[in-house]
Design a protein around this motif. Structure first.
Motif, PDB file in Angstrom:
ATOM      1  N   GLN A   1       0.861  -1.178   0.000  1.00 32.50           N
ATOM      2  CA  GLN A   1       0.000   0.000   0.000  1.00 32.50           C
ATOM      3  C   GLN A   1       0.899   1.231   0.000  1.00 32.50           C
ATOM      4  N   LEU A   2       0.450   2.233  -0.737  1.00 32.78           N
ATOM      5  CA  LEU A   2       1.209   3.492  -0.768  1.00 32.78           C
ATOM      6  C   LEU A   2       0.863   4.344   0.438  1.00 32.78           C
ATOM      7  N   ILE A   3       1.859   4.989   1.005  1.00 28.63           N
ATOM      8  CA  ILE A   3       1.568   6.056   1.973  1.00 28.63           C
ATOM      9  C   ILE A   3       1.754   7.348   1.193  1.00 28.63           C
ATOM     10  N   ASP A   4       0.626   7.992   0.932  1.00 27.82           N
ATOM     11  CA  ASP A   4       0.592   9.135   0.022  1.00 27.82           C
ATOM     12  C   ASP A   4       0.888  10.429   0.802  1.00 27.82           C
ATOM     13  N   GLY A   5       2.096  10.944   0.608  1.00 31.39           N
ATOM     14  CA  GLY A   5       2.509  12.149   1.341  1.00 31.39           C
ATOM     15  C   GLY A   5       1.725  13.382   0.932  1.00 31.39           C
ATOM     16  N   ASN A   6       1.276  13.418  -0.324  1.00 25.56           N
ATOM     17  CA  ASN A   6       0.481  14.582  -0.755  1.00 25.56           C
ATOM     18  C   ASN A   6      -0.880  14.587  -0.075  1.00 25.56           C
ATOM     19  N   ALA A   7      -1.522  13.413  -0.043  1.00 26.54           N
ATOM     20  CA  ALA A   7      -2.858  13.340   0.567  1.00 26.54           C
ATOM     21  C   ALA A   7      -2.778  13.632   2.065  1.00 26.54           C
ATOM     22  N   LEU A   8      -1.791  13.038   2.731  1.00 26.06           N
ATOM     23  CA  LEU A   8      -1.655  13.267   4.173  1.00 26.06           C
ATOM     24  C   LEU A   8      -1.327  14.730   4.450  1.00 26.06           C
TER      25      LEU A   8
ATOM     26  N   MET B   1       7.360  10.188  10.972  1.00 25.98           N
ATOM     27  CA  MET B   1       6.586   9.682  12.121  1.00 25.98           C
ATOM     28  C   MET B   1       5.085   9.872  11.875  1.00 25.98           C
ATOM     29  N   LYS B   2       4.726  11.003  11.269  1.00 27.96           N
ATOM     30  CA  LYS B   2       3.304  11.257  10.963  1.00 27.96           C
ATOM     31  C   LYS B   2       2.792  10.242   9.937  1.00 27.96           C
ATOM     32  N   MET B   3       3.671   9.838   9.014  1.00 28.44           N
ATOM     33  CA  MET B   3       3.255   8.845   8.011  1.00 28.44           C
ATOM     34  C   MET B   3       2.976   7.503   8.686  1.00 28.44           C
ATOM     35  N   LEU B   4       3.818   7.135   9.647  1.00 28.54           N
ATOM     36  CA  LEU B   4       3.584   5.882  10.375  1.00 28.54           C
ATOM     37  C   LEU B   4       2.286   5.977  11.176  1.00 28.54           C
ATOM     38  N   GLU B   5       2.090   7.139  11.797  1.00 29.00           N
ATOM     39  CA  GLU B   5       0.865   7.361  12.581  1.00 29.00           C
ATOM     40  C   GLU B   5      -0.373   7.240  11.678  1.00 29.00           C
ATOM     41  N   SER B   6      -0.242   7.746  10.439  1.00 27.94           N
ATOM     42  CA  SER B   6      -1.401   7.776   9.531  1.00 27.94           C
ATOM     43  C   SER B   6      -1.887   6.379   9.161  1.00 27.94           C
ATOM     44  N   ILE B   7      -0.987   5.384   9.242  1.00 31.81           N
ATOM     45  CA  ILE B   7      -1.429   4.015   8.931  1.00 31.81           C
ATOM     46  C   ILE B   7      -1.696   3.237  10.224  1.00 31.81           C
ATOM     47  N   GLY B   8      -1.702   3.960  11.337  1.00 35.22           N
ATOM     48  CA  GLY B   8      -1.993   3.333  12.633  1.00 35.22           C
ATOM     49  C   GLY B   8      -0.926   2.337  13.060  1.00 35.22           C
TER      50      GLY B   8
ATOM     51  N   VAL C   1       8.433   8.391  -4.302  1.00 28.16           N
ATOM     52  CA  VAL C   1       9.201   9.620  -4.555  1.00 28.16           C
ATOM     53  C   VAL C   1       9.034   9.944  -6.030  1.00 28.16           C
ATOM     54  N   PRO C   2       8.478  11.092  -6.396  1.00 29.70           N
ATOM     55  CA  PRO C   2       7.994  12.156  -5.512  1.00 29.70           C
ATOM     56  C   PRO C   2       6.633  11.823  -4.902  1.00 29.70           C
ATOM     57  N   GLY C   3       6.170  12.700  -4.011  1.00 24.50           N
ATOM     58  CA  GLY C   3       4.827  12.548  -3.434  1.00 24.50           C
ATOM     59  C   GLY C   3       4.800  11.765  -2.142  1.00 24.50           C
ATOM     60  N   GLY C   4       5.962  11.586  -1.524  1.00 25.50           N
ATOM     61  CA  GLY C   4       6.016  10.858  -0.250  1.00 25.50           C
ATOM     62  C   GLY C   4       6.474  11.756   0.873  1.00 25.50           C
ATOM     63  N   VAL C   5       7.725  11.522   1.286  1.00 26.53           N
ATOM     64  CA  VAL C   5       8.269  12.257   2.436  1.00 26.53           C
ATOM     65  C   VAL C   5       8.447  13.754   2.111  1.00 26.53           C
ATOM     66  N   GLY C   6       8.758  14.075   0.857  1.00 26.88           N
ATOM     67  CA  GLY C   6       9.035  15.465   0.466  1.00 26.88           C
ATOM     68  C   GLY C   6       7.960  16.447   0.908  1.00 26.88           C
TER      69      GLY C   6
END
Ligand code: NAP
Length: 283
Positions: free
Chosen positions: A4-11, A146-153, A258-263
């Motif tokens: 599953q993608l963790i979408d940095g833009n959406a978050l 850390m916020k990305m990890l939090e976003s997927i619980g 990348v792009p659209g993740g951590v950046g």
């Protein structure tokens, strides 16, 4: 398996909507959060970064000041500007864009920023606060991870996290944040003997190296969470990370693109830090 993608833009959109609401509430109490960004010289990548930071301020309703100075600016002149911004009540966050020209001691400039306005989290006082679990500003890139990890619980307690890279702005603070959440943390670097043996044990891998394909599918345990901090260019000149995304997404449970993740998360956390700096005035 397809990760599953963790979408940095959406978050980022979600988090920035929350920032915007809190900025509006703060403005109603007479405080507009303000960020000052100082750019010295003409570094092309830096120009893009500062533009994006200023735009993010505008989008969230914050006040921003962009100071552009020629590469000939002296260290003393830059320190004087930092002093002036430290004393400026309309400014809650100060960011000096790195790298600085070689004749300026970047660490000296960072240490001149008031820790109360150190929204990049690079000051030694911020690093010490993170290390000791005291309140302070967290560096934006690992904070975003850390916020990305939090976003997927994701529950880090008891998990093994491997951080590849040990810079002061990404790798080391990342490791401390993961440790604070009770992960068991391994830090790898250029002197690590068998990187694959380390990463294969990991439930979470953060790649923060700055080299393409540092992490390939054969180095990832099935189902692991992979966060790609790297920013590199591929043979076609396109932005890519440290992770062989096409291969790793077939093995990992989650992966950031990348792009659209951590950046985008990095800039979002800069907004969060600046807002929280201003909120402290009314807390
Ligand atoms: P850095 O200061 O150059 O640090 C790189 C780290 O990688 C060092 O600790 C180095 O080890 C380690 N390393 C180098 N080659 C290695 C290898 N083959 N195996 C294992 N470790 C290796 O870079 P940084 O500032 O942390 O940035 C890392 C990457 O993240 C860059 O691509 C940068 O552009 C990117 N970045 C992205 C964002 C974002 O917002 N997405 C923000 C900041 C940085 P040694 O310590 O032994 O030299």
């Amino acid at each position: 398996m397809t990760a599953q993608l963790i979408d940095g833009n959406a978050l980022s959109r979600q988090l920035r909507a929350d920032v915007t609401a809190r900025v509006t509430a703060l403005k109603a109490r007479g405080i507009t959060p303000g960020l000052a960004v100082i750019l010295v010289g003409e570094n092309a990548a830096s120009q893009v970064y500062v533009r994006n930071k200023v735009k993010a301020c505008e989008d969230t309703g914050m006040h921003s000041v962009l100071e552009r100075w020629p590469a000939t600016m002296t260290e003393a002149e830059l320190l004087a500007r930092v002093d002036a911004l430290n004393a400026d009540a309309s400014i809650h966050g100060i960011l000096v864009q790195l790298p600085l020209p070689a004749h300026i001691d970047a660490q000296k400039v960072i240490e001149a920023i008031s820790p109360a306005k150190d929204v990049d989290g690079f000051h030694i006082a911020s690093a010490g606060a993170l290390m000791t679990g005291m309140p302070g500003f967290w560096p934006c890139t690992p904070y975003g991870c850390m916020k990305m990890l939090e976003s997927i619980g994701y529950e880090l307690k008891g998990k093994h996290a491997v951080v590849i890279g040990r810079s002061n702005i990404v790798g080391k603070p990342m490791a401390l944040m993961l440790l604070q959440q009770n992960a068991t943390v391994t830090i790898c670097h250029s002197g690590t003997k068998d990187l694959k043996a380390m990463t294969l044990q990991a439930d979470v891998i953060v790649a923060a190296v700055g080299k393409r394909n540092v992490l390939t599918a054969d180095m990832v345990k099935p189902g692991a969470v992979v966060l790609d901090v790297g920013m590199n260019r591929n043979d076609e000149g396109k932005l890519c990370g440290d992770v062989d995304f096409e291969g790793v997404k077939e093995v990992a449970g989650y992966v950031t693109p990348v792009p659209g993740g951590v950046g985008p998360m990095t800039i979002t956390m800069l907004m969060v830090n600046t807002l929280e700096s201003a909120e402290r005035l009314v807390a």
